[in-house]
Design a protein around this motif. Structure first.
Motif, PDB file in Angstrom:
ATOM      1  N   TYR A  98       0.838  -1.207   0.000  1.00  0.00           N
ATOM      2  CA  TYR A  98       0.000   0.000   0.000  1.00  0.00           C
ATOM      3  C   TYR A  98       0.871   1.255   0.000  1.00  0.00           C
ATOM      4  N   LEU A  99       1.914   1.258   0.834  1.00  0.00           N
ATOM      5  CA  LEU A  99       2.798   2.422   0.900  1.00  0.00           C
ATOM      6  C   LEU A  99       3.564   2.595  -0.418  1.00  0.00           C
ATOM      7  N   SER A 100       3.945   1.501  -1.047  1.00  0.00           N
ATOM      8  CA  SER A 100       4.641   1.599  -2.342  1.00  0.00           C
ATOM      9  C   SER A 100       3.735   2.210  -3.401  1.00  0.00           C
ATOM     10  N   ALA A 101       2.462   1.844  -3.376  1.00  0.00           N
ATOM     11  CA  ALA A 101       1.534   2.350  -4.390  1.00  0.00           C
ATOM     12  C   ALA A 101       1.133   3.795  -4.139  1.00  0.00           C
ATOM     13  N   HIS A 102       1.197   4.260  -2.888  1.00  0.00           N
ATOM     14  CA  HIS A 102       0.684   5.588  -2.565  1.00  0.00           C
ATOM     15  C   HIS A 102       1.761   6.602  -2.177  1.00  0.00           C
ATOM     16  N   THR A 103       3.029   6.251  -2.357  1.00  0.00           N
ATOM     17  CA  THR A 103       4.088   7.243  -2.123  1.00  0.00           C
ATOM     18  C   THR A 103       4.742   7.691  -3.418  1.00  0.00           C
ATOM     19  N   VAL A 104       4.168   7.297  -4.537  1.00  0.00           N
ATOM     20  CA  VAL A 104       4.716   7.707  -5.834  1.00  0.00           C
ATOM     21  C   VAL A 104       4.580   9.217  -5.969  1.00  0.00           C
ATOM     22  N   GLY A 105       5.696   9.881  -6.328  1.00  0.00           N
ATOM     23  CA  GLY A 105       5.699  11.329  -6.490  1.00  0.00           C
ATOM     24  C   GLY A 105       5.982  12.085  -5.200  1.00  0.00           C
ATOM     25  N   LEU A 106       6.081  11.393  -4.080  1.00  0.00           N
ATOM     26  CA  LEU A 106       6.404  12.053  -2.804  1.00  0.00           C
ATOM     27  C   LEU A 106       7.909  12.027  -2.576  1.00  0.00           C
ATOM     28  N   PRO A 107       8.440  13.005  -1.822  1.00  0.00           N
ATOM     29  CA  PRO A 107       9.867  12.924  -1.497  1.00  0.00           C
ATOM     30  C   PRO A 107      10.181  11.759  -0.561  1.00  0.00           C
ATOM     31  N   LEU A 108       9.170  11.199   0.068  1.00  0.00           N
ATOM     32  CA  LEU A 108       9.328  10.073   0.989  1.00  0.00           C
ATOM     33  C   LEU A 108       9.232   8.769   0.203  1.00  0.00           C
ATOM     34  N   THR A 109      10.218   7.896   0.383  1.00  0.00           N
ATOM     35  CA  THR A 109      10.182   6.613  -0.313  1.00  0.00           C
ATOM     36  C   THR A 109       9.279   5.640   0.444  1.00  0.00           C
ATOM     37  N   ALA A 110       8.889   4.581  -0.251  1.00  0.00           N
ATOM     38  CA  ALA A 110       8.030   3.574   0.374  1.00  0.00           C
ATOM     39  C   ALA A 110       8.747   2.879   1.518  1.00  0.00           C
ATOM     40  N   THR A 111      10.056   2.657   1.368  1.00  0.00           N
ATOM     41  CA  THR A 111      10.824   2.003   2.437  1.00  0.00           C
ATOM     42  C   THR A 111      10.875   2.891   3.670  1.00  0.00           C
ATOM     43  N   SER A 112      11.096   4.191   3.473  1.00  0.00           N
ATOM     44  CA  SER A 112      11.116   5.115   4.619  1.00  0.00           C
ATOM     45  C   SER A 112       9.747   5.174   5.292  1.00  0.00           C
ATOM     46  N   ALA A 113       8.676   5.203   4.497  1.00  0.00           N
ATOM     47  CA  ALA A 113       7.331   5.231   5.077  1.00  0.00           C
ATOM     48  C   ALA A 113       7.057   3.954   5.860  1.00  0.00           C
ATOM     49  N   PHE A 114       7.560   2.808   5.371  1.00  0.00           N
ATOM     50  CA  PHE A 114       7.375   1.542   6.071  1.00  0.00           C
ATOM     51  C   PHE A 114       8.125   1.543   7.400  1.00  0.00           C
ATOM     52  N   VAL A 115       9.336   2.088   7.395  1.00  0.00           N
ATOM     53  CA  VAL A 115      10.118   2.185   8.642  1.00  0.00           C
ATOM     54  C   VAL A 115       9.420   3.116   9.631  1.00  0.00           C
ATOM     55  N   ILE A 116       8.871   4.227   9.137  1.00  0.00           N
ATOM     56  CA  ILE A 116       8.127   5.144  10.015  1.00  0.00           C
ATOM     57  C   ILE A 116       6.901   4.445  10.590  1.00  0.00           C
ATOM     58  N   TRP A 117       6.194   3.681   9.743  1.00  0.00           N
ATOM     59  CA  TRP A 117       5.014   2.949  10.216  1.00  0.00           C
ATOM     60  C   TRP A 117       5.392   1.984  11.343  1.00  0.00           C
ATOM     61  N   GLN A 118       6.493   1.244  11.151  1.00  0.00           N
ATOM     62  CA  GLN A 118       6.939   0.318  12.188  1.00  0.00           C
ATOM     63  C   GLN A 118       7.365   1.060  13.456  1.00  0.00           C
ATOM     64  N   GLY A 119       8.131   2.143  13.278  1.00  0.00           N
ATOM     65  CA  GLY A 119       8.624   2.888  14.430  1.00  0.00           C
ATOM     66  C   GLY A 119       7.503   3.509  15.249  1.00  0.00           C
ATOM     67  N   VAL A 120       6.520   4.103  14.555  1.00  0.00           N
ATOM     68  CA  VAL A 120       5.391   4.704  15.274  1.00  0.00           C
ATOM     69  C   VAL A 120       4.629   3.638  16.053  1.00  0.00           C
ATOM     70  N   GLY A 121       4.447   2.463  15.457  1.00  0.00           N
ATOM     71  CA  GLY A 121       3.750   1.385  16.155  1.00  0.00           C
ATOM     72  C   GLY A 121       4.492   0.934  17.396  1.00  0.00           C
ATOM     73  N   ILE A 122       5.802   0.711  17.270  1.00  0.00           N
ATOM     74  CA  ILE A 122       6.590   0.227  18.406  1.00  0.00           C
ATOM     75  C   ILE A 122       6.666   1.279  19.504  1.00  0.00           C
ATOM     76  N   VAL A 123       6.934   2.529  19.131  1.00  0.00           N
ATOM     77  CA  VAL A 123       7.080   3.590  20.142  1.00  0.00           C
ATOM     78  C   VAL A 123       5.749   3.880  20.833  1.00  0.00           C
ATOM     79  N   SER A 124       4.653   3.930  20.069  1.00  0.00           N
ATOM     80  CA  SER A 124       3.365   4.210  20.705  1.00  0.00           C
ATOM     81  C   SER A 124       2.935   3.063  21.607  1.00  0.00           C
ATOM     82  N   LEU A 125       3.250   1.828  21.212  1.00  0.00           N
ATOM     83  CA  LEU A 125       2.948   0.682  22.072  1.00  0.00           C
ATOM     84  C   LEU A 125       3.736   0.761  23.372  1.00  0.00           C
ATOM     85  N   ALA A 126       5.039   1.045  23.263  1.00  0.00           N
ATOM     86  CA  ALA A 126       5.876   1.113  24.467  1.00  0.00           C
ATOM     87  C   ALA A 126       5.457   2.263  25.376  1.00  0.00           C
TER      88      ALA A 126
END
Length: 198
Positions: A98-126
């Motif tokens: 989903y992130l790969s399909a919806h980050t086209v044209g953004l300065p943010l890459t799909a890999t960076s968005a995926f890392v942010i998604w994981q980080g936000v989940g882990i940090v908010s859980l903790a």
């Protein structure tokens, strides 16, 4: 026959006396029942019982070390743990797609968005688990809702309901820790403004 005077009090009805609220005295408090005396090991439990518990505990510990731990390790090595990695892939792969399909044209890459998604989940859980902060719990809730939406949108059509259900289950398992102690019951504070301060 003369009519009785309407202004004379009836002797069958006692007079009504009122006092001002400031002169009212609250009823005395009942004393609390005495608390039971705590058990002191050395005074209340016989020495033979303490020694028996110590011997049984030592035998259980030795049996656990000699037999239980090796059996547990052997059982662990003979289990197929592929289900855990498959469950993780069922949630993470559609999110990444989903992130790969919806980050086209953004300065943010799909890999960076995926890392942010994981980080936000882990940090908010903790943070939700350790602090119980409202902002962290709201972030955890939003992360879960966004994850379910992304999995539903990007999962293959045939497996979409199962993938979304597994995502909801993963989020609710994390919520056991993130939302612990949260109650939906209203907290009511009663203040007695007529009672004089002590």
């Amino acid at each position: 026959m003369s009519e009785p005077d309407k202004h004379e009090p009836d002797p069958a009805i006692p007079p009504l006396d009122t006092i001002d609220d400031s002169q009212r005295v609250p009823p005395p408090r009942r004393p609390a029942p005495p608390r039971p005396r705590p058990i002191k090991t050395t005074d209340d439990i016989p020495l033979g019982v303490i020694a028996a518990f110590g011997v049984v505990g030592l035998v259980v510990l030795l049996l656990t070390l000699k037999w239980g731990i090796p059996k547990g390790i052997d059982w662990y090595h003979h289990q197929d743990w592929a289900w855990a990695s498959q469950w993780t892939a069922t949630v993470a792969d559609p999110v990444h797609a989903y992130l790969s399909a919806h980050t086209v044209g953004l300065p943010l890459t799909a890999t960076s968005a995926f890392v942010i998604w994981q980080g936000v989940g882990i940090v908010s859980l903790a943070l939700s688990w350790f602090t119980g902060a409202v902002g962290a719990r709201l972030t955890w809730t939003a992360h879960g809702a966004c994850s379910v939406f992304m999995v539903w949108d990007a999962a293959p059509a045939a497996g979409r309901p199962v993938a979304a259900a597994l995502t909801v289950l993963a989020w609710t398992i994390g919520s056991l820790f993130a939302l612990r102690g949260l109650s939906l019951r209203p907290l009511i504070h009663l203040h007695n403004h007529n009672h004089p301060a002590r």
